[in-house]
Every structure is written in C-alpha cells, then in structure tokens.
Design a protein around this motif. Structure first.
Motif, mmCIF file in Angstrom:
data_model
loop_
_atom_site.group_PDB
_atom_site.id
_atom_site.type_symbol
_atom_site.label_atom_id
_atom_site.label_comp_id
_atom_site.label_asym_id
_atom_site.label_seq_id
_atom_site.Cartn_x
_atom_site.Cartn_y
_atom_site.Cartn_z
ATOM 1 N N SER A 3 -1.649 2.610 0.902
ATOM 2 C CA SER A 3 -0.483 3.380 1.338
ATOM 3 C C SER A 3 0.783 2.542 1.210
ATOM 4 O O SER A 3 0.771 1.330 1.445
ATOM 5 C CB SER A 3 -0.650 3.816 2.792
ATOM 6 O OG SER A 3 -1.753 4.681 2.943
ATOM 7 N N GLY A 27 4.279 12.816 -2.446
ATOM 8 C CA GLY A 27 2.935 12.298 -2.276
ATOM 9 C C GLY A 27 1.872 13.242 -2.799
ATOM 10 O O GLY A 27 0.916 12.833 -3.465
ATOM 11 N N GLU A 30 2.265 13.522 -6.803
ATOM 12 C CA GLU A 30 1.989 12.293 -7.560
ATOM 13 C C GLU A 30 0.751 11.550 -7.057
ATOM 14 O O GLU A 30 0.484 10.431 -7.495
ATOM 15 C CB GLU A 30 3.205 11.363 -7.492
ATOM 16 C CG GLU A 30 4.481 11.961 -8.056
ATOM 17 C CD GLU A 30 4.377 12.292 -9.535
ATOM 18 O OE1 GLU A 30 3.690 11.542 -10.257
ATOM 19 O OE2 GLU A 30 4.978 13.310 -9.957
ATOM 20 N N GLU A 32 0.133 10.127 -4.211
ATOM 21 C CA GLU A 32 0.508 8.912 -3.495
ATOM 22 C C GLU A 32 0.222 9.099 -2.012
ATOM 23 O O GLU A 32 0.289 10.215 -1.491
ATOM 24 C CB GLU A 32 1.995 8.614 -3.684
ATOM 25 C CG GLU A 32 2.421 8.278 -5.095
ATOM 26 C CD GLU A 32 2.265 6.791 -5.403
ATOM 27 O OE1 GLU A 32 1.719 6.057 -4.547
ATOM 28 O OE2 GLU A 32 2.691 6.380 -6.490
ATOM 29 N N THR A 33 -0.054 7.992 -1.345
ATOM 30 C CA THR A 33 -0.269 8.019 0.099
ATOM 31 C C THR A 33 0.822 7.201 0.774
ATOM 32 O O THR A 33 1.049 6.045 0.417
ATOM 33 C CB THR A 33 -1.648 7.435 0.465
ATOM 34 O OG1 THR A 33 -2.666 8.154 -0.237
ATOM 35 C CG2 THR A 33 -1.894 7.552 1.963
ATOM 36 N N LYS A 119 10.613 7.309 -7.074
ATOM 37 C CA LYS A 119 9.765 6.865 -8.177
ATOM 38 C C LYS A 119 10.184 5.475 -8.660
ATOM 39 O O LYS A 119 9.335 4.588 -8.862
ATOM 40 C CB LYS A 119 9.835 7.862 -9.336
ATOM 41 C CG LYS A 119 8.979 7.506 -10.548
ATOM 42 C CD LYS A 119 9.046 8.617 -11.592
ATOM 43 C CE LYS A 119 8.125 8.330 -12.778
ATOM 44 N NZ LYS A 119 8.600 7.212 -13.599
ATOM 45 N N LEU A 122 9.216 2.843 -6.050
ATOM 46 C CA LEU A 122 7.776 2.568 -6.062
ATOM 47 C C LEU A 122 7.392 1.684 -7.245
ATOM 48 O O LEU A 122 6.562 0.771 -7.109
ATOM 49 C CB LEU A 122 6.992 3.883 -6.116
ATOM 50 C CG LEU A 122 7.022 4.727 -4.847
ATOM 51 C CD1 LEU A 122 6.435 6.109 -5.119
ATOM 52 C CD2 LEU A 122 6.252 4.037 -3.717
ATOM 53 N N ARG A 126 5.772 -2.081 -6.798
ATOM 54 C CA ARG A 126 4.462 -2.459 -7.342
ATOM 55 C C ARG A 126 4.566 -3.623 -8.319
ATOM 56 O O ARG A 126 3.662 -4.434 -8.411
ATOM 57 C CB ARG A 126 3.793 -1.239 -7.961
ATOM 58 C CG ARG A 126 3.428 -0.210 -6.887
ATOM 59 C CD ARG A 126 2.285 0.683 -7.252
ATOM 60 N NE ARG A 126 1.826 1.371 -6.069
ATOM 61 C CZ ARG A 126 2.095 2.629 -5.755
ATOM 62 N NH1 ARG A 126 2.831 3.367 -6.573
ATOM 63 N NH2 ARG A 126 1.645 3.167 -4.642
#
Length: 237
Positions: A3, A27, A30, A32-33, A119, A122, A126
């Motif tokens: 998450s 979420g 896509e 996502e959590t 987006k 994120l 990452r």
C-alpha cells in the motif's frame, strides 16, 4: 504490491471528501492499494506525521497555519515525502519549489488532473524506493537502500558508502554505480564522489554540502551536476 500511504491535509471537508474520492477511484481503476489519513489542521498533521506517509496533498490555507510553513518543518526531518500543494492561489504554489514540493494542483480540482498528478507522484515514489545496491566485503554481502546512501566515495580504489547508518566499504566501479543509481537521483560532482541529491543542503561555486559535509565540485562536472540538481528540485528526473 504494498500500500502507498497518502495524507490529505485540507480544512474544507467537502474538498477533502473529493480528494479522497479521487484517490479511491484511481485505486480501483489502476489496481492500487492506498492507506489514506485525513487532517483538517496544520497542527493535527504535524503531530501525527512520523515519516508514516509517502505522498501528502497539502492545502496552503489552513485555519491554524500556512501549508508552506508546515512543509518547511516537514523537511527538517524528512527529505523524501512527496508533497503536492492543493490551492486556489497559483501564485503562491510556485513557491513550493523552495520547499522541494513535487507539484501543485489549482482548485477546483478536476478528476483528470488529479489522476495525472497522482500517477506521476506514484512513479517517482517507486523509482526512489525500488532502487538498492548490493555490496560485497570481507563480512559477506549487504543490501543498501539507495534512499539511505548520502554519497559514495572512491578512495584508494575502494568504494566507501556514506549512509545514515554509517560507512561501508566495497570494491566496484563508481561509473557503473552512477548509471545504476541515476534514476534514484544520484549525480557525480567530481570523479571521486557520487552524491544523493536528496541530501544536498547547499551549493557554492565549486563545493556542495551533503548532510553537513562539504565535497568538492570539479570544473568538468559542475554543469552536469547543477542540471541534475535543478531537475531534482523541480520534481523532474
């Protein structure tokens, strides 16, 4: 996939609800959590923040303070959290770059614009968290997270990793590491040093301060180093 922890700091409940809804929609679409925390004052957020969020959506006008000042305080202890200002004052949001804000969104926030900014945030998060290096020495092998490395030094043909947890040595090539760590916001300031730009606190003509340590910038490397630093400060690659 773990998450991603997001904080919404917004005193207007309807605006906060809208941002939460956009996050939840993203979420679902896509896969996502997210773990989302909501705060309605500067004080409640500052009291709660212990490095426990990855991305923060920060309103600038808060009932008990200015969002810009909140982020200045945040940066004293946390260089990595991604901050996106949400404001109806675009002229002030540009100042967010002074506190290394990732971006800003002007109110009223549209679903499409919010999804685009989230987006990008994120992807950057990452890139920062996924990079690591393995080093080998007489004690065996060790994995070092790029985010904890302040700078890497080549000294008498040995690589010295200066990290928040101390110094570690290994054999290897500084040139190869520069290529490996470029996406994690590392840049070379001379042939002896590879610097994590997140730990840079000041730059002079031919020196850079990295978490209190002054390192020399070579004439040959200065232009490329400053381009990399400026791109980092403006939220680019």
């Amino acid at each position: 996939m773990e998450s991603v922890r997001i904080a919404i700091v917004e005193d207007d409940k309807s605006a906060s609800d809208a941002l939460l809804g956009y996050i939840e929609e993203y979420g679902v679409s896509e896969h996502e959590t997210f773990e989302v925390g909501r705060y309605y004052t500067a004080t409640s957020f500052i009291d709660a923040f212990k490095g426990n969020y990855d991305i923060v959506f920060m309103d600038i006008e808060l009932p008990d303070g200015n969002g810009m000042d909140v982020v200045k305080r945040l940066r004293e202890s946390n260089r990595d959290v991604i901050v996106i200002f949400v404001t109806n004052m675009a002229q002030y949001a540009v100042k967010g770059y002074e506190v290394r804000a990732f971006d800003f969104i002007v109110k009223p926030v549209s679903r499409y614009n919010f999804a685009f900014k989230l987006k990008e945030a994120l992807e950057t998060f990452r890139r920062r968290t996924d990079v690591a290096v393995w080093i080998s020495n007489k004690d065996g092998k060790m994995r070092l997270s790029a985010s904890k490395i302040k700078y890497i030094e080549v000294y008498k043909h040995v690589l010295v990793y200066h990290t928040v947890d101390g110094d570690f040595t290994s054999s290897g090539s500084l040139c190869a590491l520069e290529e490996q760590l470029r996406s994690a916001f590392f840049a070379s300031c001379n042939r002896c040093y590879l610097v994590n730009l997140r730990y840079v606190t000041s730059v002079r003509q031919l020196s850079v301060t990295v978490d209190g340590e002054e390192l020399q910038i070579s004439h040959l490397k200065r232009a490329a180093f400053m381009r990399a630093l400026n791109a980092f400060l403006s939220g680019g690659d």
